[in-house]
Design an enzyme around this catalytic site. Sequence first.
Site, mmCIF file in Angstrom:
data_model
loop_
_atom_site.group_PDB
_atom_site.id
_atom_site.type_symbol
_atom_site.label_atom_id
_atom_site.label_comp_id
_atom_site.label_asym_id
_atom_site.label_seq_id
_atom_site.Cartn_x
_atom_site.Cartn_y
_atom_site.Cartn_z
ATOM 1 C CG ASP A 1 -8.937 5.168 1.771
ATOM 2 O OD1 ASP A 1 -9.618 5.290 0.729
ATOM 3 O OD2 ASP A 1 -7.763 4.773 1.773
ATOM 4 N N GLY B 1 0.838 -1.189 0.000
ATOM 5 C CA GLY B 1 0.000 0.000 0.000
ATOM 6 C C GLY B 1 0.875 1.241 0.000
ATOM 7 N N GLY B 2 0.238 2.396 0.069
ATOM 8 C CA GLY B 2 0.978 3.639 0.072
ATOM 9 C C GLY B 2 1.926 3.713 1.253
ATOM 10 C CG PHE B 3 1.900 2.756 6.060
ATOM 11 C CD1 PHE B 3 1.889 3.924 6.810
ATOM 12 C CD2 PHE B 3 2.434 1.609 6.614
ATOM 13 C CE1 PHE B 3 2.402 3.934 8.086
ATOM 14 C CE2 PHE B 3 2.944 1.620 7.896
ATOM 15 C CZ PHE B 3 2.932 2.785 8.637
ATOM 16 N N GLY B 4 3.399 1.156 2.834
ATOM 17 C CA GLY B 4 4.512 0.215 2.757
ATOM 18 C C GLY B 4 3.997 -1.175 2.451
#
Length: 828
Positions: free
Chosen positions: A611, A496-499
């Site tokens: 989200d 994901g965007g976070f990792g």
Amino acid sequence: MGSGDLRFSIWIVFALCLVCFSVGFDPVDKYYINCGSSDDVKVGNSIYVADKSASKFLTTPQDILADSNLNSITPSEGSLLYRTARIYTGPSKYTFSISQNGRHWIRLYFYPFVYQNYDMRSASFSVFAQKTALVSDFTPKNETVKEFSVNVMSGDLVIAFSPSSNSFAYINALEVVSVPDSLIVDDASLFNPSGAFNGLVNQALETVARVNMGGPFVSLENDTLGRTWVSDRSFLLQPNLATNESKISAVKYPQGGPTSDIAPPTVYGTCTKMNSGSDPNSNFNVTWVFNVDPGFQYLIRLHFCDIVSTAANQLVFNVYIDSFLVAQDLELSTKSGGQLATAYYMDFVTTPFDKSKFGLSIGPSPRSGYPDALLNGLEIMKMNNSRDSLAGAAILPTFPGSKKKLGVILGVSIGVPLALVMIGILFFMHIRRRQERLRHSRTWVPISINGGTTMGSKYSTGTAVSVGSNLSYRIPFIAVQEATNNFDESWVIGIGGFGKVYKGILNDGTKVAVKRGNPRSQQGLAEFRTEIEMLSQFRHRHLVSLIGYCDEKNEMILVYEYMENGTLKSHLYGSNLPNLSWKQRLEICIGAARGLHYLHTGDAKAVIHRDVKSANILLDENLMAKVADFGLSKTGPELDQTHVSTAVKGSFGYLDPEYFRRQQLTEKSDVYSFGVVVFEVLCARPVIDPSLPREMVNLAEWAMKWQKKGQLDQIIDPNLVGKIKPDSLRKFGETAEKCLADFGVDRPSMGDVLWNLEYALQLQEATVHNDPEENSTNVIGQLSPQVGDFNHVDASPSVAQFETSSVDDLSGVSMSRVFSQLVKSEGR
Ligand SMILES: *[C@@H]1O[C@H](CO)[C@@H](O)[C@H](O)[C@H]1NC(C)=O
Ligand SMILES: *[C@@H]1O[C@H](CO)[C@@H](O)[C@H](O)[C@H]1NC(C)=O
Ligand SMILES: *[C@@H]1O[C@H](CO)[C@@H](O)[C@H](O)[C@H]1NC(C)=O
Ligand SMILES: *[C@@H]1O[C@H](CO)[C@@H](O)[C@H](O)[C@H]1NC(C)=O
Ligand SMILES: *[C@@H]1O[C@H](CO)[C@@H](O)[C@H](O)[C@H]1NC(C)=O
């Protein structure tokens, strides 16, 4: 002797590097940004991260994230990268930290569309890399990718955007990636005047053309350096004089010579050659014509590979650049020790062109036994001029101060310890509140803090990592490493965007999901904190629970309960998982609605998830739904005023248009997104599918159209056809429709949604004889005292109501296994 040793070891290093390159180049620096987007997007082999993950690199006067989806002019075809853009109303710059000096690609993606008052089709701006002007007063007219490569000598690469006067700048996607050192070396010939060109390594280059002679388009997936190669047909002056040949499997890369990073086998293995037919007297040139900017020098790279000869020394030919004979009697086999089908390339630097077209020709040599000539690939790269520009005389803008950067540095050095203190305080407050609440609440899952120790000392007293406590706590890095087999790439279950998210097993055998944040991401830190904060405050059967976190060594790791069945999305489409039945789908929607309802009402202050999407609804081994990913959550709407100016966040296709317009956040934005999920569950297709005809691209619009016509049954998942009772479908459709109302005030609360979904489930399950439309109160009364219609339910159910319903659902439909598990975990 000492210097001999040194030279020897340099050779060894060099040889090792060659070995590395032949296995495939792994860039040290890589930044891929999906500008203006709230979603990560995978294009080729790279993930372009959501804009928020890149905002830490950016200094800009104003955050304007443009989304084409909500506009009349939508790039319906083309890359997903083109759907959003970031707009710069004043000088703005990205500062990328560069770990390895040397040449780097800079790729700029543009696709003009209209967003609010910004008509990108008329935007005009300049872009700089360090001090080099890349484009100057530029107005992209259509889908445009600009590729540059620059040599970066310092630790930072600054890419600046400067709007022309009275205009603005924008970009849809941006990438900065290391280039292997072997790609551009100082080995080019000048041919007019003849000699060697020195200083190629320091040149900024712009790719003007990259052509695969006699072969197909080569996409970035099929190029080790993410380049694209176009076919040469359209550049041929007289196509009938040329023919093509292909022998890709024969291509050899010689020891110490070009590798597939110079050009892939699909380029070397195809060629355009003279169409001599069987005429041994053929005497003509094959010529390609290219457009260029006058006033610049160009680096021309010619790729050759003799895939046509049957023996060495058969093929001898001439090559002309702009009518100059640059290679006379070229005999490729002599360049490779008599070997055929061997990759070979030549670099030439031109004098500055004074015209806007130039020709490149190949033709027979009188020395050749048979007239033939070939070319396999061609690259034309514009070189910066003496004013250090690749595009006119744009002037590098000045930037007011460097406040933002200071902020980041301070943020990192002060922010992390501060965050820990805050987390600590939060936990204590949280424990307090828990204890308070336990006295008041009948349904709260009891919290046991093992042995009464505080979370900080938990690890110093013992090493067992277990989920015995319902309270999240710090987990040592080494335990996380062990649990994930040292972050084994093959254990990755999501990105994901976070990792990355890894599957893990704690040493007591508990399966967990481990989310490891990118340690350098400042934005990530904020989300990391939010997530810990939210998930430790809010515990609910339908929210994914946090088991612990790790912040050692600048790590940002979150450890969650493992959800055996992955995302709801993966069960709807795009995988081979078995289809969910209608009842299962209803139960999943009900579970997720319950989780959201709890967030909106379960605590003193409403929490807005922000989200909600099918990828954030996870399913456990019993297919029970739990809402996940609280990184963007906000408490509201009290905080509204202060958040009016923040960038709109959320995911494409699920975003509430009213939130987008007014930038005001309320729970009703979650309700909207949930409505989209409801349609997604029914239709089992992506919420945005650019491959579909235009009116179908956006699921919310498409489904609403059919719902309003009363023909929702026309577009449902084919696997559900004939399996949904009409009443159940009608209730379900109405529920979704109300969620998608244009104005938040017209949308139901999550509580109403929940009850209506339960009603839809009961309509499916029960044998109802009454017509629910005529006498709904009666039917509701028969089914369950909790089930109501929109009209019959208090608009804002109180906490007490919620708790009642929550107790009730423990004994409810097919939740018994879940219940027994809960009892067990409570009993520990
Ligand atoms: C933009 O490009 C597309 C496809 O490449 C083409 O069909 C369209 O006509 C172009 N539009 C303009 C305004 O040039
Ligand atoms: C090869 O040549 C044929 C005709 O000679 C042409 O139709 C075809 O498009 C060419 N292929 C490529 C990849 O250029
Ligand atoms: C990459 O190359 C392979 C083999 O030549 C081909 O089958 C595939 O379609 C190519 N992929 C793309 C995206 O062009
Ligand atoms: C090929 O082109 C070159 C440069 O324009 C020219 O000098 C040469 O005569 C041409 N050869 C033939 C056979 O036309
Ligand atoms: C391009 O820029 C570099 C770095 O500023 C400079 O050294 C070089 O001379 C320039 N190239 C030309 C052709 O002037």
